[in-house]
Enzyme design. Structure first.
Site, PDB file in Angstrom:
ATOM      1  N   HIS A  67       0.799  -1.220   0.000  1.00  0.00           N
ATOM      2  CA  HIS A  67       0.000   0.000   0.000  1.00  0.00           C
ATOM      3  C   HIS A  67       0.835   1.276   0.000  1.00  0.00           C
ATOM      4  O   HIS A  67       0.287   2.373  -0.179  1.00  0.00           O
ATOM      5  CB  HIS A  67      -0.981   0.014   1.182  1.00  0.00           C
ATOM      6  CG  HIS A  67      -2.304   0.598   0.836  1.00  0.00           C
ATOM      7  ND1 HIS A  67      -3.456   0.361   1.561  1.00  0.00           N
ATOM      8  CD2 HIS A  67      -2.693   1.426  -0.172  1.00  0.00           C
ATOM      9  CE1 HIS A  67      -4.476   1.010   1.021  1.00  0.00           C
ATOM     10  NE2 HIS A  67      -4.032   1.670  -0.024  1.00  0.00           N
ATOM     11  N   ASP A 106     -10.054  -0.393   3.908  1.00  0.00           N
ATOM     12  CA  ASP A 106      -8.862  -1.031   4.466  1.00  0.00           C
ATOM     13  C   ASP A 106      -9.144  -1.410   5.914  1.00  0.00           C
ATOM     14  O   ASP A 106     -10.014  -0.814   6.560  1.00  0.00           O
ATOM     15  CB  ASP A 106      -7.711  -0.004   4.395  1.00  0.00           C
ATOM     16  CG  ASP A 106      -6.318  -0.579   4.549  1.00  0.00           C
ATOM     17  OD1 ASP A 106      -6.160  -1.564   5.272  1.00  0.00           O
ATOM     18  OD2 ASP A 106      -5.385  -0.010   3.954  1.00  0.00           O
ATOM     19  N   HIS A 132      -6.771  -0.916   7.996  1.00  0.00           N
ATOM     20  CA  HIS A 132      -5.848   0.002   8.651  1.00  0.00           C
ATOM     21  C   HIS A 132      -6.017   1.418   8.111  1.00  0.00           C
ATOM     22  O   HIS A 132      -6.423   1.609   6.973  1.00  0.00           O
ATOM     23  CB  HIS A 132      -4.402  -0.447   8.412  1.00  0.00           C
ATOM     24  CG  HIS A 132      -4.153  -1.894   8.698  1.00  0.00           C
ATOM     25  ND1 HIS A 132      -4.309  -2.884   7.741  1.00  0.00           N
ATOM     26  CD2 HIS A 132      -3.792  -2.524   9.841  1.00  0.00           C
ATOM     27  CE1 HIS A 132      -4.025  -4.059   8.276  1.00  0.00           C
ATOM     28  NE2 HIS A 132      -3.719  -3.868   9.542  1.00  0.00           N
ATOM     29  N   ASP A 177      -3.412   3.604   7.833  1.00  0.00           N
ATOM     30  CA  ASP A 177      -2.198   4.001   7.097  1.00  0.00           C
ATOM     31  C   ASP A 177      -1.919   5.486   7.277  1.00  0.00           C
ATOM     32  O   ASP A 177      -1.498   6.178   6.344  1.00  0.00           O
ATOM     33  CB  ASP A 177      -2.301   3.618   5.621  1.00  0.00           C
ATOM     34  CG  ASP A 177      -2.365   2.109   5.423  1.00  0.00           C
ATOM     35  OD1 ASP A 177      -2.000   1.377   6.367  1.00  0.00           O
ATOM     36  OD2 ASP A 177      -2.779   1.651   4.344  1.00  0.00           O
ATOM     37  N   HIS A 222       4.339   1.214   4.331  1.00  0.00           N
ATOM     38  CA  HIS A 222       2.970   0.929   3.897  1.00  0.00           C
ATOM     39  C   HIS A 222       1.944   1.315   4.954  1.00  0.00           C
ATOM     40  O   HIS A 222       0.751   1.352   4.658  1.00  0.00           O
ATOM     41  CB  HIS A 222       2.805  -0.536   3.454  1.00  0.00           C
ATOM     42  CG  HIS A 222       2.652  -1.531   4.566  1.00  0.00           C
ATOM     43  ND1 HIS A 222       2.016  -2.745   4.388  1.00  0.00           N
ATOM     44  CD2 HIS A 222       3.053  -1.533   5.860  1.00  0.00           C
ATOM     45  CE1 HIS A 222       2.033  -3.435   5.515  1.00  0.00           C
ATOM     46  NE2 HIS A 222       2.658  -2.720   6.414  1.00  0.00           N
ATOM     47  N   ASP A 282      -7.562  -2.019  -0.109  1.00  0.00           N
ATOM     48  CA  ASP A 282      -6.630  -3.033   0.379  1.00  0.00           C
ATOM     49  C   ASP A 282      -7.430  -4.314   0.626  1.00  0.00           C
ATOM     50  O   ASP A 282      -8.460  -4.271   1.312  1.00  0.00           O
ATOM     51  CB  ASP A 282      -5.997  -2.524   1.680  1.00  0.00           C
ATOM     52  CG  ASP A 282      -4.869  -3.397   2.199  1.00  0.00           C
ATOM     53  OD1 ASP A 282      -4.948  -4.623   2.046  1.00  0.00           O
ATOM     54  OD2 ASP A 282      -3.924  -2.847   2.786  1.00  0.00           O
ATOM     55  N   ASP A 291      -6.985  -6.544   2.599  1.00  0.00           N
ATOM     56  CA  ASP A 291      -7.140  -6.911   4.007  1.00  0.00           C
ATOM     57  C   ASP A 291      -8.325  -6.213   4.665  1.00  0.00           C
ATOM     58  O   ASP A 291      -8.622  -6.459   5.842  1.00  0.00           O
ATOM     59  CB  ASP A 291      -5.844  -6.708   4.800  1.00  0.00           C
ATOM     60  CG  ASP A 291      -5.472  -5.262   5.077  1.00  0.00           C
ATOM     61  OD1 ASP A 291      -6.341  -4.375   5.054  1.00  0.00           O
ATOM     62  OD2 ASP A 291      -4.274  -5.005   5.355  1.00  0.00           O
ATOM     63  N   GLU A 346      -2.106  -5.092  -2.012  1.00  0.00           N
ATOM     64  CA  GLU A 346      -1.715  -6.040  -0.967  1.00  0.00           C
ATOM     65  C   GLU A 346      -2.112  -7.493  -1.255  1.00  0.00           C
ATOM     66  O   GLU A 346      -2.295  -8.288  -0.331  1.00  0.00           O
ATOM     67  CB  GLU A 346      -2.242  -5.596   0.411  1.00  0.00           C
ATOM     68  CG  GLU A 346      -1.656  -4.281   0.907  1.00  0.00           C
ATOM     69  CD  GLU A 346      -0.237  -4.387   1.487  1.00  0.00           C
ATOM     70  OE1 GLU A 346       0.309  -5.505   1.493  1.00  0.00           O
ATOM     71  OE2 GLU A 346       0.308  -3.341   1.918  1.00  0.00           O
TER      72      GLU A 346
END
Length: 302
Positions: free
Chosen positions: A102, A125, A127, A129, A142, A229, A231, A274
């Site tokens: 990312h 996402d 997260h 980030d 990332h 992402d 994830d 990712e």
């Protein structure tokens, strides 16, 4: 959108798990191009971008948490990516950047932001980030691209490709959050960033979340970038990714979200990041990512 440029972002430098640089080709092997072409969209595959600065496996992501790991490689790679994305938009294409970790969003947002005075960002996402060199617990870049794009962090990364911030915090929506560091929580609170955690999504439903996100951005932005992402989804759905977090979105929720974004006709560019085939099960994650992209580009769900 009549023409999509696929830009392979073959970078693994933003994080320590080797193999994510193979993600772009894993998506191609999962028939990404054919699936988009079935929707009567012209696809131009621009190939993969690589950093010219090599790092051997033994030295990858070495250094302590106060070090921005693989810094030179991240800088070099994202300069190249920003230029490619910028050129695609100049030529009237929709840039689909496939990764890759990312940290590539530093380059994609740098290339895109030249074309919009008030760019919006939907960050889908697990997260945020939103770390920087002071708040990051790991030094992995990332975990920093959105903060860098807002003008927070290393000066050279902030000013990559063009000087200054690429997006305003008030023009960001975070969706799927369930693993935020303390520094990120503070930044989100201080800047009043619209955030939907997994608890919010379960309570409201994904349809309401996407509607609120688009309503939040529509009057104050002239373009919206989607940075997705894999994830964001639960690891049961997308096992082939480097920082999985339990309790994520389902594939059906994500396909519904992508259909809403397609129907809005508001999204002007996209990251799909990712995917790590070395951590995957028979390319399952890449196949799910292709189905997500297909829904975004207009494939109707049965």
């Amino acid at each position: 959108m009549n023409r999509v440029d696929i830009i392979g972002a073959a970078t693994t430098f933003g994080q320590p798990r080797l193999g994510v640089d193979l993600g772009p080709d894993a998506l191609r092997y999962a028939n990404l191009i054919n699936e988009i072409e079935k929707l009567n969209i012209e696809v131009n595959d621009k190939g993969n971008i690589y950093s010219d600065i090599k790092v051997n496996v033994a030295e990858h992501s070495q250094g302590d948490a106060n070090t921005l790991k693989n810094y030179d490689q991240v800088m070099d790679f994202n300069e190249k990516l920003a230029k490619s994305v910028d050129e695609s938009i100049q030529q009237g294409s929709f840039p689909l950047i496939i990764g890759g970790d990312h940290s590539l969003a530093i380059g994609s947002l740098a290339g895109i932001s030249s074309h919009y005075e008030n760019l919006g960002v939907i960050w889908y996402d697990a997260h945020g980030d939103l770390n920087n060199s002071d708040t990051s617990p790991s030094g992995n870049i990332h975990g920093m691209p959105l903060a860098i794009s807002c003008g927070v962090g290393d000066e050279k990364l902030v000013n990559l490709y063009k000087d200054g911030p690429k997006v305003k915090p008030e023009n960001i929506v975070l969706i799927g959050m369930r693993d935020l560091d303390e520094g990120e929580k503070e930044y989100i609170s201080e800047n009043d960033i619209l955030t939907f955690t997994m608890t919010d999504i379960k309570e409201k439903g994904i349809s309401a979340v996407m509607r609120e996100s688009l309503e939040h951005l529509q009057d104050k932005t002239d373009g919206i970038h989607l940075s997705l992402d894999v994830d964001a989804l639960d690891p049961m759905e997308t096992p082939g990714t480097g920082t999985p977090v339990d309790g994520g979105l389902s594939l059906s929720e994500t396909l519904s979200a992508m259909t809403q974004l397609h129907d809005s006709n508001k999204i002007t560019s996209m990251d799909l990041v990712e995917v790590n085939p070395l951590l995957d099960d028979k390319n399952k994650t890449a196949q799910k990512a292709v189905s997500i992209a297909s829904a975004f580009f207009g494939k109707k769900q049965k």
